[in-house]
Design a protein around this motif. Structure first.
Motif, mmCIF file in Angstrom:
data_model
loop_
_atom_site.group_PDB
_atom_site.id
_atom_site.type_symbol
_atom_site.label_atom_id
_atom_site.label_comp_id
_atom_site.label_asym_id
_atom_site.label_seq_id
_atom_site.Cartn_x
_atom_site.Cartn_y
_atom_site.Cartn_z
ATOM 1 N N THR A 18 0.827 -1.195 0.000
ATOM 2 C CA THR A 18 0.000 0.000 0.000
ATOM 3 C C THR A 18 0.863 1.246 0.000
ATOM 4 O O THR A 18 2.065 1.187 0.278
ATOM 5 C CB THR A 18 -0.923 0.036 1.232
ATOM 6 O OG1 THR A 18 -0.123 0.088 2.406
ATOM 7 C CG2 THR A 18 -1.824 -1.172 1.281
ATOM 8 N N GLU A 19 0.238 2.373 -0.297
ATOM 9 C CA GLU A 19 0.946 3.655 -0.292
ATOM 10 C C GLU A 19 1.601 3.905 1.063
ATOM 11 O O GLU A 19 2.734 4.343 1.150
ATOM 12 C CB GLU A 19 -0.042 4.767 -0.621
ATOM 13 C CG GLU A 19 0.593 6.107 -0.888
ATOM 14 C CD GLU A 19 1.328 6.166 -2.214
ATOM 15 O OE1 GLU A 19 2.313 6.921 -2.290
ATOM 16 O OE2 GLU A 19 0.925 5.469 -3.164
ATOM 17 N N SER A 20 0.859 3.623 2.126
ATOM 18 C CA SER A 20 1.388 3.746 3.482
ATOM 19 C C SER A 20 0.590 2.834 4.401
ATOM 20 O O SER A 20 -0.550 2.483 4.099
ATOM 21 C CB SER A 20 1.315 5.194 3.976
ATOM 22 O OG SER A 20 -0.029 5.602 4.074
ATOM 23 N N GLN A 22 -1.694 2.215 7.276
ATOM 24 C CA GLN A 22 -2.718 3.015 7.946
ATOM 25 C C GLN A 22 -2.990 2.455 9.346
ATOM 26 O O GLN A 22 -2.716 1.278 9.617
ATOM 27 C CB GLN A 22 -4.017 2.989 7.133
ATOM 28 C CG GLN A 22 -3.873 3.518 5.729
ATOM 29 C CD GLN A 22 -3.515 4.994 5.708
ATOM 30 O OE1 GLN A 22 -4.089 5.778 6.446
ATOM 31 N NE2 GLN A 22 -2.571 5.356 4.865
ATOM 32 N N ASN A 45 5.347 -3.736 4.443
ATOM 33 C CA ASN A 45 4.799 -3.039 3.281
ATOM 34 C C ASN A 45 5.850 -3.057 2.172
ATOM 35 O O ASN A 45 6.929 -2.495 2.320
ATOM 36 C CB ASN A 45 4.427 -1.602 3.657
ATOM 37 C CG ASN A 45 3.771 -0.859 2.519
ATOM 38 O OD1 ASN A 45 3.360 -1.459 1.535
ATOM 39 N ND2 ASN A 45 3.692 0.439 2.652
ATOM 40 N N VAL A 48 7.645 0.342 -0.883
ATOM 41 C CA VAL A 48 8.628 1.325 -0.408
ATOM 42 C C VAL A 48 9.936 1.101 -1.162
ATOM 43 O O VAL A 48 10.174 0.027 -1.724
ATOM 44 C CB VAL A 48 8.871 1.206 1.118
ATOM 45 C CG1 VAL A 48 7.644 1.642 1.896
ATOM 46 C CG2 VAL A 48 9.272 -0.195 1.505
ATOM 47 N N ASP A 53 12.232 0.377 5.520
ATOM 48 C CA ASP A 53 11.311 1.478 5.782
ATOM 49 C C ASP A 53 9.862 1.008 5.843
ATOM 50 O O ASP A 53 8.996 1.722 6.344
ATOM 51 C CB ASP A 53 11.434 2.560 4.704
ATOM 52 C CG ASP A 53 12.784 3.257 4.733
ATOM 53 O OD1 ASP A 53 13.433 3.244 5.796
ATOM 54 O OD2 ASP A 53 13.174 3.811 3.690
ATOM 55 N N GLY A 54 9.592 -0.167 5.347
ATOM 56 C CA GLY A 54 8.229 -0.675 5.295
ATOM 57 C C GLY A 54 7.886 -1.677 6.371
ATOM 58 O O GLY A 54 6.841 -2.308 6.319
ATOM 59 N N SER A 56 6.922 -2.590 10.234
ATOM 60 C CA SER A 56 6.408 -2.090 11.509
ATOM 61 C C SER A 56 6.272 -3.273 12.454
ATOM 62 O O SER A 56 5.717 -4.311 12.087
ATOM 63 C CB SER A 56 5.033 -1.457 11.337
ATOM 64 O OG SER A 56 5.089 -0.380 10.449
#
Length: 66
Positions: A18-20, A22, A45, A48, A53-54, A56
Motif C-alpha cells: 500500500t501507499e502507506s 494506515q 509493506n 517502499v 522502511d516498510g 512495523s
C-alpha cells in the motif's frame, strides 16, 4: 480470521503493498494477535524503496519482551 503468515505460533506477519500503512492495518493485526494470544506481529509493506522502511513491529501490551 484471514491473516497472511503465522510463524511457530508466536509471530504474525501481515504483508501489504500500500501507499502507506494506515492505523486500520495496525488495528487489524493487533486484533488477530489478541484473539490468538500471539505476542509479536510484523507488518511488511512492499510499496517502499527500502524494505526496512516498510517494516512495523507490534507487541501486545504486557507481552514478554525476551
Amino acid at each position: 480470521l484471514r491473516f497472511d503468515i503465522l510463524i511457530e505460533g508466536c509471530l504474525f506477519v501481515e504483508v501489504k503493498a500500500t501507499e502507506s500503512v494506515q492505523p486500520i492495518h495496525k488495528a487489524q493485526l493487533l486484533t488477530y494477535m489478541k484473539l490468538l494470544d500471539i505476542p509479536i506481529g510484523l507488518i511488511i509493506n512492499f510499496n517502499v524503496l527500502k524494505l526496512t522502511d516498510g517494516v512495523s513491529r507490534l507487541m501486545l501490551p504486557g507481552a514478554n519482551q525476551a
